[in-house]
Enzyme design. Structure first.
Site: not given
Ligand code: NAD
Length: 496
Positions: A176, A281
């Site tokens: 979002e 990441c």
């Molecule tokens: P986030 O977990 O806050 O959000 C990711 C997605 O989950 C979004 O679409 C969000 O709307 C949804 N979401 C958020 N809270 C939720 C909940 N309580 N229940 C269900 N869905 C929910 O992550 P972010 O801040 O957008 O991204 C950064 C994170 O992603 C970092 O920790 C990074 O390391 C990780 N990441 C990992 C990789 C990998 O390949 N391992 C790649 C890119 C990013």
């Protein structure tokens, strides 16, 4: 003010929701768009359309499905600068970095265009007299993907092109925080000839994700994001009997041996640690200085002190702002914790700002030395332009340190010794290893293979593993009779 549409049943539609989330420009926090939180009815409609489309799409010949990907790749390439500009606007990434985000996604679409060879099964003739055995690879049905803010082009493109090329239909729930880029990706997918219903886009947060987690028609779910959400999604998704792959947070170490080339090491440390404001990441967030390389601390500090954040189109800026005030405040709190816990703060970027954009989520490069494993700045993923230096007296103790870390996304070793590199590659408990390469992200014909706390599931993103994730294997054992059918049933079982 743009209000983003949903994409349901082949149409961009205005949501009937009463709930909207602001999309902001991280450089000044001005609101650039609003994104709706899809209603239950809209979520139902997306699943129903994806289910209906699957019945048609699964029987479309594989070469026709591949051709959609070929056209899509062509369009993405033609529009890559324009997509990157949108991406820079909503993430704050520098233009070069934004182009990299788009390009890594295009490479996955190229890979998806090879779907026919990726879906090939196996055959053994004469497994018994006149009996052949062969396997077919068939799609699952409706699949879904939930993506993070930090790669709004690459990560959606890790998911829906391969899932759809396999013959599935797909529901995407983008972050979002930066939904403009994925919306543009979808417009181009439509232009590439994607049939109605094969892709749906719903927006929102936890409520919409929970809907997908619980809906029995959603057969497989891909998630990329933070650790707590990844664990929740893996637990909930598998509890609801879905196939789940959840890519989560990381703490990536670069091990520096004293025989490495100092200039190359330092040059690589800068880009890999604070590039993209550390919001990758696979960013290097810990450098482990082995033995005499501990004398290089002042040089690392001098190199990091030279770089600064700036606007997306500022050619001299090394990186942009953080995604949100909340993300900035979190990193500032971790910097404060590092100081309180006794790490040596050599550079402190907590109060950085850019002239004329004082309201943006800026942080300057930050460097800590003398970091130890008990400290929060070592234990937690910082996701900001903060680098921790840890000392180790030998390669063996560096390996023990990295292996004790709960994450296992990426790591690298810088050395001139083949023997040291071979030992590291063999003994390290991390899924992606760079040898004199700081950020070893595999190309799409391999898979993105994070381990331990960085990944929940078994089949990883893109490559052959993604094809396995998005398909079922059906094994056929076939016999064709020639001439007279033998009398009576065959009751014999041959055990030897
Ligand atoms: P986030 O977990 O806050 O959000 C990711 C997605 O989950 C979004 O679409 C969000 O709307 C949804 N979401 C958020 N809270 C939720 C909940 N309580 N229940 C269900 N869905 C929910 O992550 P972010 O801040 O957008 O991204 C950064 C994170 O992603 C970092 O920790 C990074 O390391 C990780 N990441 C990992 C990789 C990998 O390949 N391992 C790649 C890119 C990013």
């Amino acid at each position: 003010m743009k209000t983003l549409p949903l994409f349901i049943d082949g149409q961009f539609v205005a949501s009937q929701s009463q709930q909207f989330i602001d999309v902001t420009n991280p450089a000044d926090n001005s609101v650039i768009a609003k994104v709706p939180c899809a209603t239950q009815g809209e979520m139902q409609a997306a699943v129903a359309s994806a289910k209906a489309a699957f019945l048609i799409w699964k029987d479309v010949p594989v070469s026709e499905r591949a051709r959609v990907m070929l056209r899509y790749q062509h369009l993405l390439k033609a529009h890559q600068n324009e997509i990157a500009e949108t991406l820079s606007l909503e993430t704050g990434k520098t233009f070069d970095d934004a182009k990299g985000d788009v390009w890594r996604g295009i490479e996955v679409v190229e890979h998806a265009a090879n779907i026919a060879s990726l879906m090939m099964g196996e055959t053994v003739e004469n497994v018994a007299r006149s009996i052949d055995c062969y396997s077919l690879t068939q799609p699952l049905g409706v699949c879904a993907g939930i993506t993070p803010f930090n790669f709004p082009a690459m990560i959606p493109l890790w998911m829906f092109p391969l899932a759809i090329a396999c013959g599935n239909t797909f529901i995407l729930k983008p972050s979002e925080q930066d939904p403009l880029t994925p919306t543009r990706l979808v417009e181009l997918f439509v232009e590439a000839g994607a049939p109605k219903g094969v892709l749906q886009v719903v927006h929102g947060g936890k409520e919409q994700v929970d809907f997908l987690l619980q809906h029995p028609e959603v057969k497989a779910l891909s998630f990329v994001g933070s650790v707590p959400v990844g664990q929740y999604i893996y637990q909930q998704g598998t509890q609801h009997l879905k196939r789940v792959q959840a890519f989560a947070g990381a703490k990536n170490h670069m091990v520096v041996m004293p025989d490495a080339n100092k200039d190359q090491v330092i040059n690589n440390i800068v880009g890999a640690s604070v590039g993209a404001a550390g919001q990758r990441c696979m960013a290097i967030s810990v450098v482990v200085l082995v033995g005499e390389s501990q004398a290089w601390v002042d040089d690392i500090k001098a190199a990091l002190a030279k770089v600064r954040p700036g606007l997306w189109n500022d050619k001299d800026a090394a990186f942009g702002p953080l995604i949100s005030p909340k993300a900035k405040a979190r990193v500032q709190a971790l910097i404060a914790a590092g100081k309180e816990e006794g790490a040596n703060c050599l550079l402190d970027g907590s109060d950085f700002s850019v002239e004329g954009y004082e309201n943006g989520n800026w942080l300057g490069p930050t460097l800590f030395s003398e970091v130890t494993p008990e400290m929060r700045i070592y234990r937690e993923e910082i996701f900001g332009p903060v680098l921790c230096l840890v000392n180790a007296d030998s390669l063996a103790s560096a390996i023990a340190l990295v292996n004790a870390n709960p994450y296992g996304n990426g790591t690298s070793i810088f050395t001139a010794s083949g023997a040291a590199a071979r030992k590291y590659q063999h003994e390290i408990s991390v899924g992606q290893v760079g040898i004199n390469v700081p950020i070893p992200v595999p190309l799409p014909f391999f898979s993105f293979t994070g381990w331990k706390g960085s990944f929940y599931g078994d089949q990883h993103a893109y490559g052959k593993q993604a094809v396995r994730f998005y398909t079922e294997t059906k094994t056929v054992t076939a016999r064709w009779f020639e001439g007279d059918i033998p009398a009576g049933p065959n009751m014999t079982i041959h055990l030897d």
